[in-house]
Write a protein that holds these residues in place. Structure first.
Motif, PDB file in Angstrom:
ATOM      1  N   VAL A 367      -4.619   7.644 -11.747  1.00 13.14           N
ATOM      2  CA  VAL A 367      -3.617   7.190 -10.599  1.00 13.14           C
ATOM      3  C   VAL A 367      -2.562   8.087 -10.667  1.00 13.14           C
ATOM      4  N   THR A 368      -2.312   9.002 -11.620  1.00 12.50           N
ATOM      5  CA  THR A 368      -1.258   9.993 -11.231  1.00 12.50           C
ATOM      6  C   THR A 368      -1.862  10.876 -10.031  1.00 12.50           C
ATOM      7  N   ALA A 369      -3.115  11.361 -10.040  1.00 12.56           N
ATOM      8  CA  ALA A 369      -3.693  12.124  -9.055  1.00 12.56           C
ATOM      9  C   ALA A 369      -3.587  11.403  -7.837  1.00 12.56           C
ATOM     10  N   LEU A 370      -3.969  10.077  -7.913  1.00 16.66           N
ATOM     11  CA  LEU A 370      -3.798   9.400  -6.394  1.00 16.66           C
ATOM     12  C   LEU A 370      -2.424   9.236  -5.963  1.00 16.66           C
ATOM     13  N   VAL A 371      -1.343   9.438  -6.854  1.00 15.04           N
ATOM     14  CA  VAL A 371       0.161   9.367  -6.382  1.00 15.04           C
ATOM     15  C   VAL A 371       0.128  10.845  -5.489  1.00 15.04           C
ATOM     16  N   ASN A 372      -0.095  11.963  -5.925  1.00  9.58           N
ATOM     17  CA  ASN A 372       0.236  12.917  -5.228  1.00  9.58           C
ATOM     18  C   ASN A 372      -0.745  13.063  -4.154  1.00  9.58           C
ATOM     19  N   LEU A 373      -2.020  12.532  -4.088  1.00  4.74           N
ATOM     20  CA  LEU A 373      -2.663  12.813  -3.101  1.00  4.74           C
ATOM     21  C   LEU A 373      -2.146  11.733  -1.857  1.00  4.74           C
ATOM     22  N   THR A 374      -1.526  10.744  -1.931  1.00  4.68           N
ATOM     23  CA  THR A 374      -1.317   9.715  -1.080  1.00  4.68           C
ATOM     24  C   THR A 374       0.114   9.729  -0.508  1.00  4.68           C
ATOM     25  N   THR A 375       1.051  10.490  -1.252  1.00  6.20           N
ATOM     26  CA  THR A 375       2.238  10.801  -0.789  1.00  6.20           C
ATOM     27  C   THR A 375       2.408  11.500   0.521  1.00  6.20           C
ATOM     28  N   ALA A 376       3.082  10.781   1.461  1.00 11.08           N
ATOM     29  CA  ALA A 376       3.055  11.754   2.854  1.00 11.08           C
ATOM     30  C   ALA A 376       1.755  12.102   3.305  1.00 11.08           C
ATOM     31  N   SER A 377       0.656  11.346   3.002  1.00 11.85           N
ATOM     32  CA  SER A 377      -0.421  11.704   3.602  1.00 11.85           C
ATOM     33  C   SER A 377      -1.195  10.249   4.045  1.00 11.85           C
ATOM     34  N   PRO A 378      -1.017   9.970   5.259  1.00 10.47           N
ATOM     35  CA  PRO A 378      -1.580   8.647   5.947  1.00 10.47           C
ATOM     36  C   PRO A 378      -3.210   8.556   6.053  1.00 10.47           C
ATOM     37  N   GLY A 379      -3.776  10.024   6.063  1.00  3.58           N
ATOM     38  CA  GLY A 379      -5.334  10.077   6.066  1.00  3.58           C
ATOM     39  C   GLY A 379      -5.800   9.520   4.590  1.00  3.58           C
ATOM     40  N   ASN A 380      -5.098  10.182   3.534  1.00  5.90           N
ATOM     41  CA  ASN A 380      -5.472   9.858   2.032  1.00  5.90           C
ATOM     42  C   ASN A 380      -5.295   8.482   1.770  1.00  5.90           C
ATOM     43  N   VAL A 381      -4.203   7.967   2.420  1.00  2.00           N
ATOM     44  CA  VAL A 381      -3.953   6.379   2.275  1.00  2.00           C
ATOM     45  C   VAL A 381      -5.050   5.363   2.644  1.00  2.00           C
ATOM     46  N   ARG A 382      -5.310   5.770   4.076  1.00  2.00           N
ATOM     47  CA  ARG A 382      -6.665   4.915   4.426  1.00  2.00           C
ATOM     48  C   ARG A 382      -7.968   5.155   3.708  1.00  2.00           C
ATOM     49  N   ALA A 383      -7.895   6.538   3.083  1.00  2.81           N
ATOM     50  CA  ALA A 383      -9.117   6.782   2.380  1.00  2.81           C
ATOM     51  C   ALA A 383      -9.327   5.919   1.023  1.00  2.81           C
ATOM     52  N   VAL A 384      -7.997   5.761   0.463  1.00  2.24           N
ATOM     53  CA  VAL A 384      -7.943   4.802  -1.153  1.00  2.24           C
ATOM     54  C   VAL A 384      -8.434   3.459  -0.382  1.00  2.24           C
ATOM     55  N   ALA A 385      -8.011   2.967   0.739  1.00  3.81           N
ATOM     56  CA  ALA A 385      -8.365   1.640   1.227  1.00  3.81           C
ATOM     57  C   ALA A 385      -9.779   1.754   1.533  1.00  3.81           C
ATOM     58  N   GLU A 386     -10.416   2.392   2.409  1.00  4.86           N
ATOM     59  CA  GLU A 386     -11.732   2.529   2.417  1.00  4.86           C
ATOM     60  C   GLU A 386     -12.826   2.560   1.240  1.00  4.86           C
ATOM     61  N   ALA A 387     -11.921   3.296   0.118  1.00  5.99           N
ATOM     62  CA  ALA A 387     -12.828   3.255  -1.369  1.00  5.99           C
ATOM     63  C   ALA A 387     -12.702   1.994  -2.028  1.00  5.99           C
ATOM     64  N   GLU A 388     -12.075   1.100  -1.342  1.00  8.66           N
ATOM     65  CA  GLU A 388     -11.777  -0.282  -1.982  1.00  8.66           C
ATOM     66  C   GLU A 388     -10.857   0.106  -3.208  1.00  8.66           C
ATOM     67  N   GLY A 389      -9.840   0.748  -3.078  1.00  7.48           N
ATOM     68  CA  GLY A 389      -9.089   0.902  -4.333  1.00  7.48           C
ATOM     69  C   GLY A 389      -7.654   0.105  -4.366  1.00  7.48           C
ATOM     70  N   ILE A 390      -7.658  -0.908  -3.389  1.00  4.42           N
ATOM     71  CA  ILE A 390      -6.476  -1.697  -3.709  1.00  4.42           C
ATOM     72  C   ILE A 390      -6.609  -2.890  -4.874  1.00  4.42           C
ATOM     73  N   VAL A 391      -7.745  -3.463  -5.081  1.00  2.00           N
ATOM     74  CA  VAL A 391      -7.812  -4.099  -6.229  1.00  2.00           C
ATOM     75  C   VAL A 391      -8.111  -3.419  -7.433  1.00  2.00           C
ATOM     76  N   PRO A 392      -8.482  -2.371  -7.573  1.00  2.00           N
ATOM     77  CA  PRO A 392      -8.582  -1.610  -9.071  1.00  2.00           C
ATOM     78  C   PRO A 392      -6.910  -1.171  -9.232  1.00  2.00           C
ATOM     79  N   LEU A 393      -6.158  -0.868  -8.164  1.00  2.00           N
ATOM     80  CA  LEU A 393      -4.740  -0.551  -8.273  1.00  2.00           C
ATOM     81  C   LEU A 393      -4.035  -1.681  -8.645  1.00  2.00           C
ATOM     82  N   MET A 394      -4.340  -3.038  -8.412  1.00  2.00           N
ATOM     83  CA  MET A 394      -3.446  -4.192  -8.678  1.00  2.00           C
ATOM     84  C   MET A 394      -3.879  -4.129 -10.158  1.00  2.00           C
ATOM     85  N   ASN A 395      -5.199  -4.264 -10.643  1.00  2.00           N
ATOM     86  CA  ASN A 395      -5.365  -4.239 -11.990  1.00  2.00           C
ATOM     87  C   ASN A 395      -4.992  -3.428 -12.830  1.00  2.00           C
ATOM     88  N   THR A 396      -4.494  -2.234 -12.225  1.00  2.00           N
ATOM     89  CA  THR A 396      -3.990  -1.147 -13.141  1.00  2.00           C
ATOM     90  C   THR A 396      -2.455  -1.692 -13.515  1.00  2.00           C
TER      91      THR A 396
END
Length: 577
Positions: A367-396
């Motif tokens: 999740v630390t790596a994901l912070v850096n990947l998604t900061t100021a990166s709209p494309g990577n933000v969408r990629a997290v959503a496309e990878a169905e990352g919202i629920v795992p993030l909520m669980n974290t």
């Protein structure tokens, strides 16, 4: 390492008892002294119990007088007993009290017998484990003769000397002095020793020494980098690969050294070795080396040109320790380079998958790596959503490690910048999930949780969810925080949540107005959000505003439910911190 046999002596037909041998150490006759030392050496060599026995008999005090004896054989035999006994903890304590280091160092001259060198360096190596002894050996001039003895023809002398040097250079001042005394060339030479134990000790010493940039330059000038890469290429030397990689890891931190490795083809060889290695320790240390190196922008570019990212991606499927190190390396690599590039590497789906790991450290690293990947990166933000990352993030948010919780919140905040994703996160119950982090005792978690409430609280349904989940009360408590960032973010969250009358009234009932007024009267505790939050609460609770301020603004519209309880007079005695 196959060491040469220990020095043996003939004791004649009579076997001396320890007591007798110790008594004989007081004899004026050299032959008697020699025989006594021989007997003591044989006795002490058997086990630790015998060493303690001799200690109790006062043997060390007598032997100390003999290690500077004019007769070379007596001197040699006495130092042999010293060296063999020094492995015992209690013996070392007495040796320290006797202050034997200076006498031992004086025996390291080129003219002395090689056996004296062997056992004097052995004794010094045993003693140099303690910091005060390291300093004493250095101040008494022991470093220079030890470095000179790295060129001894005797492997035992080399081994003891490099081991002692390794212990000494743990101190940064001694490390600098060792570099000035030209330690690096003989250490590089020891890498070609036929004895693995000597090679390992040389590598460990180089690993400590190469923490300093000056050493890395000298290492390159003496072809040390080529030697290190050649060790990695040699499969027969696989027992040296971990220590070798530790040295190279330090070298990768320096642009000049890394460029030298690159121009000689060493970097490609290094990466080729890493890509095929399946040894977890090597994979882990390689990732850690990349992490340290990647904090420099020029080095990141070089690693990027060498396509280090694909190697890191492969490590995400390795063992947990390796995954953690790989995630940390990914964090370092993507922190400043164009993050959108990494969307093409399938890092994000892999990292999202790791959020479901049973290992809490793996979760935190991912999740630390994901912070850096998604900061100021709209494309990577969408990629997290496309990878169905919202629920795992909520669980974290229920993770056991504060770092994992704080960084999961940070990723969700990054996702909230895109309205469709913010709506999706809100529909998954983000406000209820944030109540736990708001109760955390960790200021970083508190701060991120309050920030998230501000990010998601712009929706009326989200504010209702926060009220129903009991989060408003904890938000008010965070206004009392002594941490500036927590207090600022809590004020921001109160400002956002105070946008509707129901939440504003609850905030006021919980004492938010009084706390905010107190904060705003303090020059050190106030912030721009605390002032805005106070104004927002009053504008959405007009009865309170009229009571406290004595007036309403032209923009304030009175609706059903307004009441005039009269002007409220109060005084505050503030102790501004």
């Amino acid at each position: 390492m196959e060491m040469k046999p220990l020095y043996h002596f003939s004791l004649g037909e009579q076997e001396l008892s320890p007591v007798t041998a110790v008594l004989m150490l007081s004899s004026p006759e050299n032959e008697v002294l020699t025989k006594a030392c021989e007997a003591l050496y044989k006795f002490a060599s058997k086990d630790d119990v015998n060493k303690v026995t001799l200690l109790g008999l006062g043997a060390l005090e007598q032997l100390y007088k003999l290690i500077s004896h004019e007769d070379p054989i007596v001197r040699r035999n006495a130092i042999m007993v010293f060296g063999i006994m020094a492995s015992n903890h209690d013996v070392k304590k007495l040796l320290k009290e006797l202050d034997v280091t200076n006498s031992l160092i004086s025996q390291l001259t080129p003219e002395e017998d090689v056996v004296i060198h062997e056992f004097a360096t052995l004794c010094l190596a045993y003693m140099a484990v303690e910091y005060t002894i390291k300093v004493k050996i250095f101040k008494q001039g022991g470093l220079e003769p030890l470095i000179r003895l790295l060129g001894s023809p005797d492997p035992d002398v080399k081994k003891n000397s490099v081991e002692c040097i390794y212990l000494l250079v743990q101190d940064f001042q001694i490390r600098a002095a060792a570099r000035e005394l030209n330690l690096i060339p003989p250490l590089v030479g020891l890498l070609q020793s036929e004895y693995p134990v000597i090679q390992v000790l040389a590598l460990r010493t180089l690993e400590v020494m190469s923490k300093d940039r000056e050493t890395r330059i000298i290492l390159g000038e003496n072809k040390g980098l080529d030697r290190l890469v050649n060790i990695l290429e040699n499969s027969e030397l696989n027992d040296l690969h971990i220590e070798t990689l530790a040295v190279l890891a330090n070298c990768l931190e320096d642009v000049q050294t890394l460029q030298l490795i690159q121009t000689t083809g060493g970097l490609k060889k290094l990466l080729s070795f890493l890509k095929v290695s399946t040894v977890p320790d090597i994979q882990k240390n390689a990732a850690k080396a990349i992490t340290k190196a990647a904090y420099d922008s020029e080095i990141r570019k070089i690693l990027h040109w060498e396509k280090i990212e694909k190697f890191l991606l492969s490590l995400l499927e390795a063992k947990n320790d390796v995954k953690i190190a790989a995630c940390q390396a990914i964090s370092a690599m993507c922190e400043h380079i164009d993050r959108e590039y990494y969307n093409l590497l399938d890092w994000i789906p892999q990292l999202v998958h790791l959020l479901s790991s049973d290992n809490e450290e793996v979760k935190e690293a991912a999740v630390t790596a994901l912070v850096n990947l998604t900061t100021a990166s709209p494309g990577n933000v969408r990629a997290v959503a496309e990878a169905e990352g919202i629920v795992p993030l909520m669980n974290t948010l229920n993770a056991k490690r504060d770092g994992a919780i704080a960084n999961a919140i940070a990723v969700l905040i990054n996702l909230s910048m895109q309205e469709p994703l913010r709506t999706t996160i809100q529909s998954n119950g983000i406000m209820s999930a944030l109540v736990g982090p708001l109760h955390s005792t960790n200021s970083k978690v508190q701060s991120k949780a309050a920030f998230a409430v501000a990010a998601f609280g712009c929706d009326a349904n989200a504010r209702t969810e926060l009220r129903n989940a009991g989060g408003v009360e904890q938000l008010v408590k965070l206004l009392h925080s002594n941490n500036d960032e927590v207090r600022r973010n809590a004020s921001w969250a109160v400002m956002v949540c105070g946008s509707d009358e129901l939440t504003a009234i609850e905030l006021c009932n919980l004492g938010a107005l009084d706390i905010l007024e107190e904060i705003n009267l303090s020059t050190k505790r106030q912030n721009k959000f605390s002032e805005a939050a106070l104004e927002k609460l009053l504008d959405n609770n007009l009865s309170q505003k009229y009571s406290r301020m004595g007036y309403l603004s032209s923009s304030n519209i009175i609706v059903n439910g307004f009441y005039d309880c009269g002007q409220l007079f109060w005084s505050l005695t503030l102790h501004c911190i």
